[in-house]
Design a protein around this motif. Sequence first.
Motif, PDB file in Angstrom:
ATOM      1  N   GLU A  21       1.026  -1.148   0.525  1.00  0.00           N
ATOM      2  CA  GLU A  21       0.218   0.067   0.083  1.00  0.00           C
ATOM      3  C   GLU A  21       1.078   0.836  -0.161  1.00  0.00           C
ATOM      4  OE1 GLU A  21      -2.938   2.345  -0.067  1.00  0.00           O
ATOM      5  OE2 GLU A  21      -3.239   0.334  -0.594  1.00  0.00           O
ATOM      6  N   ALA A  22       2.070   1.179   1.435  1.00  0.00           N
ATOM      7  CA  ALA A  22       2.749   2.433   1.131  1.00  0.00           C
ATOM      8  C   ALA A  22       3.276   2.605  -0.855  1.00  0.00           C
ATOM      9  CB  ALA A  22       3.554   2.002   1.496  1.00  0.00           C
ATOM     10  N   ALA A  23       3.830   1.062  -0.833  1.00  0.00           N
ATOM     11  CA  ALA A  23       4.811   1.287  -2.438  1.00  0.00           C
ATOM     12  C   ALA A  23       4.162   2.305  -3.575  1.00  0.00           C
ATOM     13  CB  ALA A  23       5.078   0.016  -2.598  1.00  0.00           C
ATOM     14  N   ARG A  24       2.812   1.299  -2.877  1.00  0.00           N
ATOM     15  CA  ARG A  24       1.269   1.932  -4.478  1.00  0.00           C
ATOM     16  C   ARG A  24       0.924   3.505  -4.833  1.00  0.00           C
ATOM     17  NH1 ARG A  24      -3.464   3.761  -4.759  1.00  0.00           N
ATOM     18  NH2 ARG A  24      -4.029   3.182  -2.576  1.00  0.00           N
ATOM     19  N   GLN A  25       0.732   3.909  -3.077  1.00  0.00           N
ATOM     20  CA  GLN A  25       0.823   5.107  -2.581  1.00  0.00           C
ATOM     21  C   GLN A  25       1.405   6.318  -3.565  1.00  0.00           C
ATOM     22  OE1 GLN A  25      -1.601   7.152   0.250  1.00  0.00           O
ATOM     23  NE2 GLN A  25      -1.991   5.186   0.945  1.00  0.00           N
ATOM     24  N   ALA A  26       2.626   6.280  -3.016  1.00  0.00           N
ATOM     25  CA  ALA A  26       4.398   7.110  -3.092  1.00  0.00           C
ATOM     26  C   ALA A  26       4.599   6.639  -4.520  1.00  0.00           C
ATOM     27  CB  ALA A  26       5.560   6.401  -2.575  1.00  0.00           C
ATOM     28  N   GLY A  27       4.654   5.477  -5.012  1.00  0.00           N
ATOM     29  CA  GLY A  27       4.458   5.918  -6.880  1.00  0.00           C
ATOM     30  C   GLY A  27       3.653   6.048  -7.466  1.00  0.00           C
ATOM     31  N   GLU A  28       2.324   6.101  -7.411  1.00  0.00           N
ATOM     32  CA  GLU A  28       1.532   7.044  -7.570  1.00  0.00           C
ATOM     33  C   GLU A  28       1.688   8.695  -7.729  1.00  0.00           C
ATOM     34  OE1 GLU A  28      -2.391   5.598  -6.312  1.00  0.00           O
ATOM     35  OE2 GLU A  28      -2.704   4.352  -7.895  1.00  0.00           O
ATOM     36  N   LEU A  29       1.942   9.399  -6.000  1.00  0.00           N
ATOM     37  CA  LEU A  29       2.353  10.341  -6.096  1.00  0.00           C
ATOM     38  C   LEU A  29       3.405  10.882  -6.904  1.00  0.00           C
ATOM     39  CD1 LEU A  29       2.560  13.624  -4.279  1.00  0.00           C
ATOM     40  CD2 LEU A  29       4.212  11.702  -2.625  1.00  0.00           C
ATOM     41  N   LEU A  30       4.857  10.157  -7.865  1.00  0.00           N
ATOM     42  CA  LEU A  30       5.606  10.426  -8.151  1.00  0.00           C
ATOM     43  C   LEU A  30       4.886  10.708  -9.473  1.00  0.00           C
ATOM     44  CD1 LEU A  30       8.249   8.154  -6.011  1.00  0.00           C
ATOM     45  CD2 LEU A  30       8.188  10.293  -6.136  1.00  0.00           C
ATOM     46  N   ARG A  31       4.443  10.016  -9.907  1.00  0.00           N
ATOM     47  CA  ARG A  31       4.073   9.888 -11.284  1.00  0.00           C
ATOM     48  C   ARG A  31       3.321  10.690 -11.901  1.00  0.00           C
ATOM     49  NH1 ARG A  31      -0.190   4.877 -11.966  1.00  0.00           N
ATOM     50  NH2 ARG A  31      -1.044   7.042 -12.009  1.00  0.00           N
ATOM     51  N   ASP A  32       1.892  11.411 -11.172  1.00  0.00           N
ATOM     52  CA  ASP A  32       1.320  11.823 -11.016  1.00  0.00           C
ATOM     53  C   ASP A  32       1.495  13.557 -10.714  1.00  0.00           C
ATOM     54  OD1 ASP A  32      -0.324   9.834 -12.008  1.00  0.00           O
ATOM     55  OD2 ASP A  32      -1.895   9.616 -10.281  1.00  0.00           O
ATOM     56  N   GLY A  33       2.735  13.539 -10.241  1.00  0.00           N
ATOM     57  CA  GLY A  33       3.096  15.045  -9.183  1.00  0.00           C
ATOM     58  C   GLY A  33       4.468  15.682  -9.683  1.00  0.00           C
ATOM     59  N   ARG A  34       5.213  14.270 -11.117  1.00  0.00           N
ATOM     60  CA  ARG A  34       6.371  14.753 -12.043  1.00  0.00           C
ATOM     61  C   ARG A  34       5.623  16.506 -13.037  1.00  0.00           C
ATOM     62  NH1 ARG A  34       8.574  14.750 -16.384  1.00  0.00           N
ATOM     63  NH2 ARG A  34      11.346  14.542 -16.662  1.00  0.00           N
ATOM     64  N   PRO A  35       5.811  16.894 -12.405  1.00  0.00           N
ATOM     65  CA  PRO A  35       5.786  18.524 -14.207  1.00  0.00           C
ATOM     66  C   PRO A  35       5.877  18.389 -15.794  1.00  0.00           C
ATOM     67  CG  PRO A  35       7.035  19.758 -11.892  1.00  0.00           C
ATOM     68  CD  PRO A  35       7.055  17.476 -11.961  1.00  0.00           C
ATOM     69  N   GLY A  36       5.639  17.916 -15.903  1.00  0.00           N
ATOM     70  CA  GLY A  36       5.567  17.457 -18.006  1.00  0.00           C
ATOM     71  C   GLY A  36       7.117  18.418 -18.352  1.00  0.00           C
ATOM     72  N   ASP A  37       7.396  19.457 -17.468  1.00  0.00           N
ATOM     73  CA  ASP A  37       8.090  20.370 -17.977  1.00  0.00           C
ATOM     74  C   ASP A  37       9.628  20.547 -16.944  1.00  0.00           C
ATOM     75  OD1 ASP A  37       6.680  21.478 -15.786  1.00  0.00           O
ATOM     76  OD2 ASP A  37       6.951  23.550 -17.044  1.00  0.00           O
ATOM     77  N   LEU A  38       9.581  19.167 -16.200  1.00  0.00           N
ATOM     78  CA  LEU A  38      10.652  19.325 -15.476  1.00  0.00           C
ATOM     79  C   LEU A  38      12.220  18.865 -16.013  1.00  0.00           C
ATOM     80  CD1 LEU A  38      11.688  18.431 -12.173  1.00  0.00           C
ATOM     81  CD2 LEU A  38      11.892  16.165 -12.715  1.00  0.00           C
ATOM     82  N   ALA A  39      12.915  20.415 -15.679  1.00  0.00           N
ATOM     83  CA  ALA A  39      14.449  21.153 -16.523  1.00  0.00           C
ATOM     84  C   ALA A  39      15.315  19.237 -16.570  1.00  0.00           C
ATOM     85  CB  ALA A  39      14.399  21.793 -16.310  1.00  0.00           C
ATOM     86  N   VAL A  40      15.651  19.219 -17.207  1.00  0.00           N
ATOM     87  CA  VAL A  40      17.130  18.786 -17.094  1.00  0.00           C
ATOM     88  C   VAL A  40      18.218  19.509 -16.176  1.00  0.00           C
ATOM     89  CG1 VAL A  40      16.176  17.212 -18.913  1.00  0.00           C
ATOM     90  CG2 VAL A  40      17.597  18.710 -19.653  1.00  0.00           C
ATOM     91  N   ALA A  41      18.381  20.553 -16.205  1.00  0.00           N
ATOM     92  CA  ALA A  41      19.259  21.292 -16.009  1.00  0.00           C
ATOM     93  C   ALA A  41      18.740  21.165 -14.313  1.00  0.00           C
ATOM     94  CB  ALA A  41      18.460  22.641 -16.080  1.00  0.00           C
ATOM     95  N   ALA A  42      18.157  20.569 -14.267  1.00  0.00           N
ATOM     96  CA  ALA A  42      18.140  20.692 -11.907  1.00  0.00           C
ATOM     97  C   ALA A  42      19.080  19.527 -11.297  1.00  0.00           C
ATOM     98  CB  ALA A  42      16.435  20.336 -11.914  1.00  0.00           C
ATOM     99  N   THR A  43      19.197  19.052 -10.743  1.00  0.00           N
ATOM    100  CA  THR A  43      19.946  18.342  -9.993  1.00  0.00           C
ATOM    101  C   THR A  43      19.840  18.053  -8.726  1.00  0.00           C
ATOM    102  OG1 THR A  43      22.004  19.591  -9.399  1.00  0.00           O
ATOM    103  CG2 THR A  43      22.304  18.964 -12.001  1.00  0.00           C
ATOM    104  N   LYS A  44      19.980  16.396  -8.135  1.00  0.00           N
ATOM    105  CA  LYS A  44      19.788  16.185  -7.155  1.00  0.00           C
ATOM    106  C   LYS A  44      20.830  16.965  -5.783  1.00  0.00           C
ATOM    107  CE  LYS A  44      18.383  12.236  -4.654  1.00  0.00           C
ATOM    108  NZ  LYS A  44      18.284  10.858  -4.570  1.00  0.00           N
ATOM    109  N   SER A  45      21.492  17.718  -7.150  1.00  0.00           N
ATOM    110  CA  SER A  45      22.254  17.970  -4.908  1.00  0.00           C
ATOM    111  C   SER A  45      21.662  19.614  -5.054  1.00  0.00           C
ATOM    112  CB  SER A  45      24.092  18.173  -6.018  1.00  0.00           C
ATOM    113  OG  SER A  45      23.838  19.350  -7.316  1.00  0.00           O
ATOM    114  N   SER A  46      21.257  20.019  -6.079  1.00  0.00           N
ATOM    115  CA  SER A  46      20.275  21.842  -5.895  1.00  0.00           C
ATOM    116  C   SER A  46      19.590  21.563  -4.957  1.00  0.00           C
ATOM    117  CB  SER A  46      19.600  21.876  -6.601  1.00  0.00           C
ATOM    118  OG  SER A  46      21.302  21.799  -7.777  1.00  0.00           O
TER     119      SER A  46
END
Length: 272
Positions: A21-46
Amino acid sequence: MTSEDVITEDLKAELLDVGLEAARQAGELLRDGRPGDLAVAATKSSPIDVVTEMDIAAEKLITGILAERRPHDGLLGEEGADVAGTSGVRWIVDPLDGTVNYLYGLPSWGVSIAAQYRGETVVGVVAAPMRGETYRAVLGGGAWRGGVRLACRPAAPLDQALIGTGFGYVQTRRARQAEVAARIIPLVRDIRRGGSAALDLCDVAAGRLDGYYERGLNPWDLAAGDLIAREAGALTGGRPGLPASGELVLAASPAVFASLQPLLEEAGAWHD
């Protein structure tokens, strides 16, 4: 050994249900919440990186579910959650494994959740929303993708084995890992770099890879996938005689494991 040291089947089933259940809900959040124009300039270190914000939001969702349904359990999460717990159960959570793939809109990313009982991993769940797949395993109960029971590939000579690997983010480590890969690739069918350790381990379980190795993984990267691979008949470990760890993780069908492990040892895959 006391009765408290042995986990019951009912508890395994409960932990699996909570993990799914936790994995399902988190996966849906990540899938549906990702901006369509998420810039490749962003980095995880920012510090203001959108990917990191989604990572933290997913972990917060998972920890909320675990706190509600299993309030006395311990927790270790990639994004900083670290709770001791009193029940003997500890959850190991990677809310977003494959962050660079997620950043670029590639489908190979997942949510990895494992449950340990008195130090032994007893449940593993890896949800891959963009693949439409969820992998799961319970200790002693096999590995599954949906309703399909998984089995690693049958024995194959090393020169016919497809091997997955990964590379770290630090330049010096990447250079060393490239040297190791250069020594291994002439000896195998080919090498793949998927970008998600959790999914690479699941791909070994599903027979999509003959083997996988990587240095520098954390407990949350491998806990669930390691159990899923083992329950599908693969062998997992690190250096000869040692368990999988940050030094080295190796998972493969038994014949490939036996051939590949000494080669990785000789190549120094366990050090930078």
